[in-house]
Design a protein around this motif. Structure first.
Motif, PDB file in Angstrom:
ATOM      1  N   LEU A 149       0.820  -1.209   0.000  1.00  0.00           N
ATOM      2  CA  LEU A 149       0.000   0.000   0.000  1.00  0.00           C
ATOM      3  C   LEU A 149       0.853   1.257   0.000  1.00  0.00           C
ATOM      4  O   LEU A 149       0.562   2.223  -0.719  1.00  0.00           O
ATOM      5  N   ASP A 150       1.905   1.271   0.817  1.00  0.00           N
ATOM      6  CA  ASP A 150       2.773   2.450   0.873  1.00  0.00           C
ATOM      7  C   ASP A 150       3.448   2.688  -0.475  1.00  0.00           C
ATOM      8  O   ASP A 150       3.557   3.826  -0.947  1.00  0.00           O
ATOM      9  N   TYR A 151       3.900   1.607  -1.118  1.00  0.00           N
ATOM     10  CA  TYR A 151       4.559   1.737  -2.417  1.00  0.00           C
ATOM     11  C   TYR A 151       3.596   2.302  -3.457  1.00  0.00           C
ATOM     12  O   TYR A 151       3.934   3.202  -4.233  1.00  0.00           O
ATOM     13  N   VAL A 152       2.370   1.773  -3.478  1.00  0.00           N
ATOM     14  CA  VAL A 152       1.377   2.192  -4.468  1.00  0.00           C
ATOM     15  C   VAL A 152       0.973   3.646  -4.263  1.00  0.00           C
ATOM     16  O   VAL A 152       0.907   4.429  -5.219  1.00  0.00           O
ATOM     17  N   THR A 153       0.697   4.020  -3.029  1.00  0.00           N
ATOM     18  CA  THR A 153       0.198   5.375  -2.762  1.00  0.00           C
ATOM     19  C   THR A 153       1.289   6.432  -2.857  1.00  0.00           C
ATOM     20  O   THR A 153       1.037   7.551  -3.305  1.00  0.00           O
ATOM     21  N   GLU A 154       2.510   6.084  -2.446  1.00  0.00           N
ATOM     22  CA  GLU A 154       3.584   7.074  -2.456  1.00  0.00           C
ATOM     23  C   GLU A 154       4.135   7.295  -3.863  1.00  0.00           C
ATOM     24  O   GLU A 154       4.463   8.412  -4.247  1.00  0.00           O
TER      25      GLU A 154
ATOM     26  N   VAL B 131       1.214  -2.285  -8.807  1.00  0.00           N
ATOM     27  CA  VAL B 131       2.195  -3.360  -8.623  1.00  0.00           C
ATOM     28  C   VAL B 131       1.540  -4.710  -8.862  1.00  0.00           C
ATOM     29  O   VAL B 131       0.350  -4.908  -8.607  1.00  0.00           O
ATOM     30  N   LEU B 132       2.353  -5.642  -9.357  1.00  0.00           N
ATOM     31  CA  LEU B 132       1.959  -7.032  -9.557  1.00  0.00           C
ATOM     32  C   LEU B 132       2.989  -7.897  -8.849  1.00  0.00           C
ATOM     33  O   LEU B 132       4.191  -7.774  -9.113  1.00  0.00           O
ATOM     34  N   THR B 133       2.556  -8.731  -7.948  1.00  0.00           N
ATOM     35  CA  THR B 133       3.466  -9.651  -7.281  1.00  0.00           C
ATOM     36  C   THR B 133       2.913 -11.057  -7.404  1.00  0.00           C
ATOM     37  O   THR B 133       1.742 -11.307  -7.110  1.00  0.00           O
ATOM     38  N   SER B 134       3.742 -11.943  -7.916  1.00  0.00           N
ATOM     39  CA  SER B 134       3.327 -13.329  -8.071  1.00  0.00           C
ATOM     40  C   SER B 134       3.959 -14.228  -7.023  1.00  0.00           C
ATOM     41  O   SER B 134       3.404 -15.247  -6.661  1.00  0.00           O
ATOM     42  N   ASP B 135       5.143 -13.845  -6.574  1.00  0.00           N
ATOM     43  CA  ASP B 135       5.801 -14.580  -5.499  1.00  0.00           C
ATOM     44  C   ASP B 135       6.697 -13.597  -4.778  1.00  0.00           C
ATOM     45  O   ASP B 135       7.755 -13.227  -5.289  1.00  0.00           O
TER      46      ASP B 135
ATOM     47  N   VAL C 283      -3.481  -1.370  -7.345  1.00  0.00           N
ATOM     48  CA  VAL C 283      -3.326  -0.205  -8.222  1.00  0.00           C
ATOM     49  C   VAL C 283      -3.913   1.032  -7.563  1.00  0.00           C
ATOM     50  O   VAL C 283      -4.887   0.949  -6.803  1.00  0.00           O
ATOM     51  N   PRO C 284      -3.318   2.203  -7.849  1.00  0.00           N
ATOM     52  CA  PRO C 284      -3.838   3.447  -7.252  1.00  0.00           C
ATOM     53  C   PRO C 284      -5.038   3.972  -8.038  1.00  0.00           C
ATOM     54  O   PRO C 284      -5.108   3.848  -9.256  1.00  0.00           O
ATOM     55  N   MET C 285      -5.988   4.549  -7.318  1.00  0.00           N
ATOM     56  CA  MET C 285      -7.103   5.247  -7.947  1.00  0.00           C
ATOM     57  C   MET C 285      -6.746   6.735  -7.965  1.00  0.00           C
ATOM     58  O   MET C 285      -7.041   7.480  -7.036  1.00  0.00           O
ATOM     59  N   ARG C 286      -6.089   7.126  -9.039  1.00  0.00           N
ATOM     60  CA  ARG C 286      -5.622   8.494  -9.178  1.00  0.00           C
ATOM     61  C   ARG C 286      -6.552   9.254 -10.099  1.00  0.00           C
ATOM     62  O   ARG C 286      -6.749   8.876 -11.253  1.00  0.00           O
ATOM     63  N   GLY C 287      -7.136  10.341  -9.608  1.00  0.00           N
ATOM     64  CA  GLY C 287      -8.051  11.140 -10.404  1.00  0.00           C
ATOM     65  C   GLY C 287      -7.377  12.359 -10.991  1.00  0.00           C
ATOM     66  O   GLY C 287      -6.175  12.388 -11.200  1.00  0.00           O
ATOM     67  N   ARG C 288      -8.181  13.384 -11.255  1.00  0.00           N
ATOM     68  CA  ARG C 288      -7.634  14.612 -11.828  1.00  0.00           C
ATOM     69  C   ARG C 288      -6.828  15.391 -10.802  1.00  0.00           C
ATOM     70  O   ARG C 288      -5.852  16.065 -11.147  1.00  0.00           O
TER      71      ARG C 288
END
Length: 563
Positions: free
Chosen positions: A225-230, A235-239, A263-268
């Motif tokens: 979550l921190d990686y996605v939001t910052e 991100v995709l992680t399979s292992d 995935v982030p929900m990034r708007g305008r």
């Protein structure tokens, strides 16, 4: 007209129109744009009109002025720019780049009589049918890339339809999650939105594929979550143990997440949330697939696009809700101010009457007491009428239908208003229609509608030079299946520029003597019957109001009456 619309902050939903050549922005109440934000200086910035453009200039504020995330000293504004002062974020909407006259000359709509148009419609497609244009055909079977592209286009098309058909965020997110599960082979998923005041991620929607335990808790790694939001990256992680970026994230290894997409929900304007899905593949299934993953980079790209669509929809819904809330607050403020004015006048009348009553009692003068009581009684009638009009206007109701006679209802109104007409030296004339059958309508509602219109007519005729005259007529038009009640007066008439505002709430030509609800209430009652009110007025000669409603004959054999 150019304006600033507050999309985040204490003044969210407020709109500031830029009418002057220069408008001060800050906490100071003397400025044209006052924001209630402690991080904003009293004289924070100024917006100046230079030619056809508007420029924002920082006035040496403590925390600075930002446009589209960058600190500025001076910046020429363009439509869509985001202006931030303190914690308040505003959207600038500028004037049209091309005048309406120019567009009308460049683009026109012509009828078939004006031009020789031989165009014919050869096919039409509905929104639902439009999604089927992406159905794979024979060429797709030979071209896997084309089949995948069409599939992704169909997902985005249906996502766009889903987000455009609802203004309810919960339903919107539920629909988005349904579409994701329809196109991505996920076992579990959720959508979380950023909520004030701490900007925390709060779960809003959770979904589990059929066959998966519904009570299984979804635990999401804070590292992801921190990686996605910052970084604003999906991100995709399979292992997790094979991905060196997550070496320090022991929580992922402990949760044994085989495959996950976040995935982030990034708007305008900002980050509004995240979408998370995952899947767990049994060891025997992995062996059978040869180690192939269910989630691929194409799935990740598709999820990023879906999340962006969802974020735009969430922002639009919040923007719309803020506008509705602002309009409601403005309407409430206007209503309270108007009602306070009317009630204050009524209370002053009651207070004056009470004073006369006390004076008459102390002096044992029954004439003074009687005069005071008449004033009190008159104002009691005013406040009663005000309350009844408010209840009728604000309440959504179905007419209380019954079999009754229009002549009887209108005749009762004439009898009730005769004393008022005599006091104002107005000749009140009643001409009942003959024949007039019994009809189905709401007698009480129609009585109030006729009463309001007749009262206005008597008041208007009373202002004209004697003798004032009001004529009330009823007519039954069997060929058109309508019944009409006409109220005509010889008062001063209504100016043409006021006709369009007659039925607006709290607009009264009688100043403190009227509530401004009489005609709107009458119109509402007629509309509930499927009818209407027609107005014809000539200044200096009087007005004519026609209350027209459908003539509904009772199912049983009706009898013609000449009441």
């Amino acid at each position: 007209m150019p304006s600033l619309f507050v999309i985040r902050g204490n003044d969210q939903g407020s709109r500031f129109e830029l009418e002057d050549t220069a408008a001060r922005l800050g906490r100071d109440s003397s400025g044209a744009i006052q924001v209630h934000d402690t991080e904003v200086s009293r004289q924070h910035a100024e917006i100046r009109r230079i030619g056809h453009d508007y420029t924002i200039i920082d006035l040496g504020s403590s925390n600075g002025t930002f446009v589209n995330g960058k600190r500025i000293e001076q910046h020429r504004l363009c439509s869509g720019d985001q202006v931030q002062v303190g914690s308040t974020l505003m959207l600038y909407t500028g004037p049209s780049d091309e005048p309406d006259e120019g567009l009308q000359q460049a683009i026109r709509i012509a009828t078939s009589q004006q031009v020789d148009d031989r165009s014919q419609i050869i096919h039409s497609v509905t929104e639902e049918e439009g999604s089927r244009i992406f159905d794979p055909g024979a060429d797709s079977l030979q071209n896997p890339w084309l089949a995948r592209a069409r599939s992704n286009l169909q997902v985005m098309y249906r996502t766009a339809l889903a987000v455009s058909h609802t203004l309810d965020i919960d339903r919107l997110l539920q629909r988005i999650m349904e579409l994701i599960f329809e196109w991505v082979d996920a076992d579990r998923g959720c959508i979380m939105l950023v909520e004030p005041p701490n900007d925390e991620l709060v779960p809003k929607v959770r979904r589990t594929r059929d066959g998966i335990r519904g009570d299984d808790r979804i635990t999401i790694s804070k590292t992801i979550l921190d990686y996605v939001t910052e970084r604003n990256e999906g991100v995709l992680t399979s292992d997790a143990r094979q991905d060196e970026r997550w070496d320090s994230a022991a929580s992922i290894v402990q949760m044994r997440v085989r495959e996950a997409i976040c995935v982030p929900m990034r708007g305008r304007y900002d980050m509004v949330g995240v979408i998370y899905i995952d899947t767990s593949t049994p060891p025997q299934e992995i062996i059978r697939q040869g180690g192939a993953n269910k989630f691929t980079e194409d799935h990740l790209k598709l999820m990023v696009a879906i999340a962006h669509q969802a974020a735009l929809a969430v922002e639009d819904t919040r923007y719309y809700s803020a506008m509705v809330q602002a309009e409601r607050l403005a309407a409430i403020g206007q209503t309270v101010a108007t009602l306070s004015h009317h009630i204050k006048n009524i209370l002053q009348g009651i207070r004056g009457g009470s004073y006369l009553i006390e004076l008459g009692l102390s002096e044992h003068d029954e004439t003074v007491v009687d005069k005071g009581w008449k004033i009190v009684e008159k104002n009691q009638s005013k406040i009663s009428s005000l309350v009844m009009d408010m209840l009728t206007f604000s309440k959504e109701r179905e007419p209380d239908l019954a079999v009754a006679n229009i002549n009887q209802v209108a005749g009762d109104v004439i009898e009730l208003m005769q004393v008022r007409a005599d006091e104002m030296q107005v000749d009140l004339h009643w001409e009942p229609g003959d024949p007039m059958p019994d009809l189905v309508f709401d007698p009480e509602g129609l009585h109030r509608a006729v009463l309001n219109v007749a009262t206005n007519a008597i008041d208007a005729a009373g202002e004209s030079s004697p003798p004032g005259r009001v004529a009330v007529r009823s007519r039954y038009a069997a060929d058109k299946a309508v019944v009409r009640i006409t109220v005509e007066d010889n008062g001063p008439g209504i100016p043409p520029d006021q006709i369009d505002h007659l039925f607006s709430p709290f607009v009264s030509s009688k100043k403190s003597r009227g509530t401004g609800l009489g005609l709107p209430v009458s119109q509402k009652i007629l509309n509930e019957h499927g009818g209407r009110i027609l107005v014809d007025s000539t200044p200096g000669r009087g007005s004519r109001f026609v209350l027209e409603l459908p003539a509904v004959i009772p199912q049983a054999k009706s009898q013609t009456s000449t009441h």
